[in-house]
Design an enzyme around this catalytic site. Structure first.
Site, PDB file in Angstrom:
ATOM      1  CD  GLU A   1      -2.606   1.251   2.837  1.00 50.33           C
ATOM      2  OE1 GLU A   1      -3.698   1.729   2.743  1.00 50.33           O
ATOM      3  OE2 GLU A   1      -1.968   0.668   3.739  1.00 50.33           O
TER       4      GLU A   1
ATOM      5  CE  LYS B   1      -7.052   1.126   4.601  1.00 53.84           C
ATOM      6  NZ  LYS B   1      -5.680   1.726   4.788  1.00 53.84           N
TER       7      LYS B   1
ATOM      8  CB  CYS C   1      -3.679  -1.113   5.438  1.00 50.65           C
ATOM      9  SG  CYS C   1      -2.421  -0.657   6.751  1.00 50.65           S
TER      10      CYS C   1
END
Length: 529
Positions: free
Chosen positions: A86, A187, A218
């Site tokens: 990321e 995301k 993440c």
């Protein structure tokens, strides 16, 4: 006629079943995976004032060139898939306006087939997609990377449209070995990312000859959706995980929790982190239900990125609950470490000098706030601590409805030995309901410091068994040790079955923490819609 109709119905049901439960794997029973921990070039001059698209592409190409080199190296080692982290292409710390020239409009691969390496030409507006597509095509492998997506919108037909007339998403993309975009994921759970918008829930998957993969990014890994939902409801057994993860000890160091997620849910996790050790961004690995196949952890200021390549066994499944997955095989662990040396690479020297140079810059004030928020300890008011005072013992403790027990044996304790406690946590951690049973080292041998970060230990345990009465089946087992000045993992020395963590012969390296980290998602107080 009826027989023919029955055969057609049966055939149709069989097709639907095979589509829902992919069972085609490579002939070697798995695949060769690569993850790259990237010492990202951050375009400091672009963070406060918007720049032109051409300048943004010029800056991003500095990271893309590294990607090209690492992908070619992975391909020479026979990798089938490579995962980049990321924020690895454009960096971090942008505002909503300053990131705009770094974004591209990424099509939905479920609607349109898109091969930018073949069709995009020299269009600067899709330059990064073209580069990633060509990396995949040139190396005949799947390429997963993280970039920014923009989606124009209009207030007249979309009342949720942002004031600037576009949605901006933190986005993972996957290109197949021919360069075709096969997956796009926005995301879901943002962490201090005001430059991006929160999207509707997406479950992004893609099929390969060696299994089905799902994408998360993440902070997503700490929530039920999409992470657990991909596994429970979509039959995914291979999780692709680009991340920009800051260590948060004692339970959420990157290699610690990401490996625990794989073990706790019976899946493979390909975790690629950025490498920015000044701010605790580090720790990548290839993790399986049986432990880490390989990982990289180096917090040295002058350290650099690292390519990891390893064979991963496919998890054959008929969509049974992954919590019932049996751990039958023992894999060898290959740990790659780079101790800090005066002979640092030019890449490592450059990245560390840049970060030191910027310490007094206003941009770093943002990083300081980010760091302070992420690294805060769990609330002490939700803990119970009981000291482990003897060399051999059986200790229990409770915190409300959560009760934990540890049976242990450690080398002789002197007055100078590390203080360990049985820690029981039950409550909210920044809105996430968490229950933990843990054997935990306390900094400075002080009970009042228990729960604060520890990175080094001198204490060897010869036996340990941790069990607990937790109100959830989502339990992530962790063992973190001290390994030559670094935190590390041990492989093949402990098991997790029937919600019990067992180290029958102890651990070969000094212990920092051994934990059952439970998540009770239904009691979270913050939920996205």
């Amino acid at each position: 006629m009826e027989l023919g109709s029955c055969l057609l119905v049966a055939l149709a049901e069989w097709v639907l079943l095979t589509q829902a439960t992919p069972l085609t794997f490579s002939s070697r029973g798995g695949y060769r995976a690569a993850v790259y921990e990237h010492a990202v070039h951050i375009p400091w001059s672009c963070l406060l004032v918007p720049v032109s698209r051409r300048e943004a592409v010029r800056q991003m190409m500095k990271n893309i060139q590294v990607y090209k080199t690492q992908a070619a190296t992975a391909a020479k080692q026979g990798a089938d898939i490579i995962v980049f982290p990321e924020d690895g292409i454009y960096g971090m710390i942008f505002g909503r306006n300053t990131i705009k020239p770094f974004l591209e409009e990424i099509p939905d691969p479920r609607i349109n087939e898109w091969n930018p390496c073949v069709t995009a030409g020299s269009n600067i507006d899709v330059a990064i997609q073209r580069e990633l597509s060509c990396i995949a095509r040139d190396n005949a492998m799947y390429v997963v990377a993280n970039m920014g997506d923009r989606k124009p919108c209009n207030h007249s037909n979309d009342p949720m449209c942002p004031k600037d007339g576009q949605y901006q998403y933190n986005t993972d993309v996957t290109f197949n070995p021919e360069g075709v975009l096969v997956a796009r994921y926005h995301k879901r759970h943002l962490f201090k990312e005001n430059q991006f918008d929160t999207p509707p829930l997406e479950l992004a998957t893609f099929e390969t000859p060696f299994g089905k993969f799902g994408l998360i990014t993440c902070f997503d890994i700490l929530f039920y959706d999409p992470s657990v939902e991909l596994i429970k409801n979509e039959g995914v057994r291979n999780i692709i995980f680009p991340t920009a993860w800051m260590d948060r000890l004692p339970y959420l160091a990157a290699v610690e929790f990401h490996s625990a997620f794989a073990k706790g849910l019976g899946v493979n996790v390909l975790g690629a982190n950025i490498h920015f050790p000044v701010y605790k961004f580090h720790g990548s690995g290839i993790y399986t239900p049986n432990g880490s196949v390989t990982y990289y952890y180096n917090d040295g200021v002058f350290s650099g990125g690292k390519l990891l390549v390893a064979d991963v066994e496919s998890i054959e499944t008929d969509l049974q609950d992954p919590l019932e997955y049996l751990q039958r095989k023992t894999e060898k662990m290959r740990v790659i470490k780079m101790k800090q040396s005066k002979k640092e690479t030019s890449e490592g020297r450059f990245s560390s000098l840049v970060s030191q140079e910027r310490l007094a810059d206003t941009t770093d004030m943002l990083l300081d706030r980010f760091k302070a928020s992420r690294l805060s300890s769990l609330p002490r008011e939700n803990y119970t601590f009981v000291a482990l005072e003897h060399s051999v013992g059986n200790q229990s403790a409770c915190r409300d409805e959560v009760c934990c027990t540890v049976v242990y044996s450690r080398e002789n304790i002197s007055v100078h030995e590390d203080l360990f406690v049985l820690a029981v946590f039950n409550g909210l951690d920044d809105g996430r309901f968490t229950q933990i049973c843990s054997v935990l080292m306390c900094p400075g041998n002080d009970l009042s410091n228990c729960g604060e970060p520890v990175t080094q230990s001198n204490s060897l345990f010869n036996f340990m068994e941790i069990s607990g009465k937790l109100s959830t089946s989502y339990i992530f087992p962790e063992v973190l040790v001290s390994d030559g000045g670094y935190i590390g993992l041990v492989q093949g020395e402990w098991t997790f079955t029937d919600k019990v963590l067992r180290g029958r012969n102890g651990f070969s390296k000094p212990l920092i923490t051994a934990s059952l980290f439970g998540r009770l998602y239904s009691r979270d107080i913050s939920a996205l819609t």
